[in-house]
Design an enzyme around this catalytic site. Structure first.
Site, short mmCIF file in Angstrom:
data_model
loop_
_atom_site.label_atom_id
_atom_site.label_comp_id
_atom_site.label_asym_id
_atom_site.label_seq_id
_atom_site.Cartn_x
_atom_site.Cartn_y
_atom_site.Cartn_z
CG ASP A 49 -18.19 10.69 -10.05
OD1 ASP A 49 -17.11 10.71 -9.43
OD2 ASP A 49 -18.35 10.10 -11.13
CG ASP A 61 -17.78 7.40 -14.24
OD1 ASP A 61 -17.82 7.40 -13.00
OD2 ASP A 61 -16.95 8.04 -14.90
#
Length: 177
Positions: free
Chosen positions: A148, A126
């Site tokens: 995401d 991330d």
């Protein structure tokens, strides 16, 4: 090729684009930014590009589970869900064009994160970190990635399209009475 099948296959180009963009950006982050550090900040710390690894799922849920159980749960289960979604996608004749594209964006995002869960023992990479100004008690929104973002944006659009379709059908039904 049958027109209906072609209309169902073309949106998978979005899934492929999401997977490629997701994996390329993650590879760049891994190469350019040491783990758990901030690489760049923008707009007076509104957005930061960081490098973190998430061993759980959304908001790091399940990160404390054993690696073998987590691997099975967070890799195999999503593959089954994606397979089910794709099966429903091809059997369903009611999805409109926007809904088909949204489903494929969600599938691409899901596959992008599954690739990390299978091939990155440190977890899903991330890197997008956004200031959240204390909303919901959060100074910063949980860090996320391209996959995401695709899942969330396409999910919101898909739900909105279902709501609009249902409302449109309901008002047409009211007009026919």
């Amino acid at each position: 090729m049958e027109k209906t099948l072609k209309n169902k296959l073309i949106p998978f180009s979005l899934a492929l684009a999401v997977i490629l963009a997701d994996q390329i950006t993650k590879a760049l982050i891994v190469k350019a930014i040491p783990p758990y550090t901030i690489g760049w900040t923008f707009a007076n710390d509104l957005i930061r590009i960081v490098h973190v690894a998430n061993k759980g799922v959304a908001f790091s849920l399940g990160a404390g589970l054993s690696q073998s159980f987590r691997g099975l749960l967070f890799s195999f289960a999503p593959l089954v869900v994606i397979g089910l979604v794709v099966w429903i996608y091809f059997r369903n004749q009611e999805f409109n064009s926007l809904q088909r594209w949204c489903v494929c964006g969600i599938v691409g995002g899901g596959i992008g994160n599954i690739i990390d869960r299978i091939f990155r023992p440190q977890g899903v990479v991330d890197f997008i970190d956004v200031k959240f100004f204390g909303i919901f008690g959060l100074d910063r929104w949980p860090t996320f990635n391209v996959a995401d973002a695709a899942i969330v944006v396409c999910g919101i659009l898909l739900i909105a399209s279902f709501v609009i379709t249902v409302k449109g059908g309901a008002s047409q039904g009211e007009n026919n009475d």
